[in-house]
Design a protein around this motif. Structure first.
Motif, PDB file in Angstrom:
ATOM      1  N   UNK A 188      50.488  60.465  34.421  1.00  0.00           N
ATOM      2  CA  UNK A 188      50.657  59.397  33.441  1.00  0.00           C
ATOM      3  C   UNK A 188      49.308  59.076  32.825  1.00  0.00           C
ATOM      4  N   UNK A 189      49.266  59.006  31.498  1.00  0.00           N
ATOM      5  CA  UNK A 189      47.997  58.741  30.821  1.00  0.00           C
ATOM      6  C   UNK A 189      47.721  57.241  30.694  1.00  0.00           C
ATOM      7  N   UNK A 190      48.661  56.408  31.100  1.00  0.00           N
ATOM      8  CA  UNK A 190      48.562  54.957  30.926  1.00  0.00           C
ATOM      9  C   UNK A 190      47.228  54.386  31.416  1.00  0.00           C
ATOM     10  N   UNK A 191      46.779  54.815  32.620  1.00  0.00           N
ATOM     11  CA  UNK A 191      45.542  54.272  33.199  1.00  0.00           C
ATOM     12  C   UNK A 191      44.345  55.209  32.975  1.00  0.00           C
ATOM     13  N   UNK A 192      44.560  56.274  32.226  1.00  0.00           N
ATOM     14  CA  UNK A 192      43.475  57.233  31.987  1.00  0.00           C
ATOM     15  C   UNK A 192      42.689  56.808  30.742  1.00  0.00           C
ATOM     16  N   UNK A 193      41.369  56.626  30.870  1.00  0.00           N
ATOM     17  CA  UNK A 193      40.586  56.311  29.677  1.00  0.00           C
ATOM     18  C   UNK A 193      40.640  57.489  28.699  1.00  0.00           C
ATOM     19  N   UNK A 194      40.835  57.197  27.437  1.00  0.00           N
ATOM     20  CA  UNK A 194      40.870  58.255  26.426  1.00  0.00           C
ATOM     21  C   UNK A 194      39.744  58.004  25.415  1.00  0.00           C
ATOM     22  N   UNK A 195      38.923  59.026  25.199  1.00  0.00           N
ATOM     23  CA  UNK A 195      37.848  58.929  24.204  1.00  0.00           C
ATOM     24  C   UNK A 195      38.305  59.622  22.930  1.00  0.00           C
ATOM     25  N   UNK A 196      38.255  58.914  21.820  1.00  0.00           N
ATOM     26  CA  UNK A 196      38.695  59.503  20.556  1.00  0.00           C
ATOM     27  C   UNK A 196      37.547  59.575  19.553  1.00  0.00           C
TER      28      UNK A 196
END
Lengths: 252, 252
Positions: free
Chosen positions: B119-127
């Protein structure tokens, strides 16, 4: 059963708390730092005793001192009926003078650094005794403190301690290095927390060898070389990066 | 909004699951491994498409391929209205050909190795986006997938990726080395689990620099030398031990 402790550091705190809760009776505490020792005595119900020669009673005397102090402290204790017990992973039981009839080791496999006392219930404890009866007795005591008690001789205990240094001290240092690196670029290390959480959660569920990812695992020399260039102003971390990447690339 | 994916690995799986759940419509999937690609297409509702030239639609095209494939794959995609988006921490946005008007990066700060989707919900995403509008749009998409979205340029993202390699890949490798060492002496690595759990828990609560314990921190050269002797048959681990101990001893 009475017990005494030499030392008033983090391990001594956790040990005293656990032994008191298990029904053992605190007798003497000695500490090089008298102020700490007296505070400790008051907190856990010991008598502060300045002279190790007076540590003469039945029961247990725990040496919660630095590794390099064990031999000297054990040498200063009087011959008595007490079991003399050190708590180090890396020191042989033979550091305790044979003038003491009952010698033992009680090594809690944990890192004692934070100031609050640590419950020993879930901490694996490795015990060793100078003879069968002593081993049985220290084993019995350890079983009152922890759900996981193991008997190992000094040789195997040292190997376990070495593994613990790699898993705990070195991993912790990598986290420090990684946080320091981020802070240099004004990035809050919080961004790494979910990754770190999943790193150890996964490693406890799966085989870490199977979990390995990253440029070294993929033998992606281009990324490795760029990382080494990015670290050219931090030679120490550059060396760590180089050696660990090599170790990952070469490992099966 | 339609989206396509190139690649059918672990990241592609987690991405497709999250995007489908967020209301995006799967269009094409391409994978070098056609069998995997077709299974993937069926599972997530894509059309398997063998020819990258046919990836021509509005919306998003995600490159979930190896770092060294990004440039080539982006080059093969036709000019279209789609935003071309790679997902690598260590590759610059400039790896995507400027023939594509809208170029972006969506880098989930996570290790994708276990087979189950994450699940990406709690994964920090850098854009990152090639211009203001593109950045805003990829940011909006990322916010539908994760609670923690950060905008960083390629330079800072690479530094974050390097920190993640140190914290995750290297730590995980240390656990492997430590488990392997124990197994050599027939000790079950389970004995280290509570220590590892507390290592990471503490590091997330306190400053790892403050938590540091062990022979290198104490500059206990006697124990360090003994450990190096104990590792004399494992030169690779011996080197890791030496370099990390030195780094700990020298660090502030």
């Amino acid at each position: 059963m009475q017990y005494s402790i030499v030392g008033s550091g983090n391990l001594a705190h956790s040990l005293a708390k656990a032994l008191n809760s298990s029904g053992y009776t605190p007798k003497f505490i000695h500490s090089r730092n008298e102020k700490n020792g007296r505070t400790f005595a008051k907190r856990f119900g010991f008598t502060f005793e300045n002279d190790l020669k007076n540590f003469d009673h039945k029961g247990f005397i725990f040496l919660a001192v630095n590794d390099d102090q064990i031999k000297a402290v054990a040498g200063k204790l009087p011959k008595s009926e007490a079991m003399i017990c050190h708590s180090s992973g890396s020191v042989s039981i033979s550091a305790i003078s044979v003038k003491h009839k009952r010698r033992a080791v009680l090594y809690p496999l944990q890192s004692f650094k934070t100031k609050k006392t640590i419950s020993l219930r879930k901490v694996p404890i490795c015990v060793e005794g100078s003879d069968g009866n002593t081993t049985a007795e220290i084993n019995q005591l350890a079983n009152k403190l922890s759900d996981s008690v193991y008997q190992f001789n000094s040789k195997i205990r040292k190997q376990i301690h070495l593994s613990a240094v790699i898993a705990n001290n070195f991993s912790n240092h990598l986290l420090k290095l990684s946080f320091d690196h981020l802070e240099k670029f004004d990035v809050d290390p919080d961004i790494l927390y979910p990754l770190i959480r999943s790193t150890y959660r996964n490693a406890l569920k799966h085989d870490p060898a199977v979990l390995q990812t990253g440029p070294a695992k993929r033998k992606d020399q281009q990324v490795i070389d760029e990382h080494l260039r990015m670290l050219k102003k931090n030679r120490s971390l550059q060396k760590v990066y180089e050696v660990l990447s090599k170790s990952i690339s070469n490992s099966k």
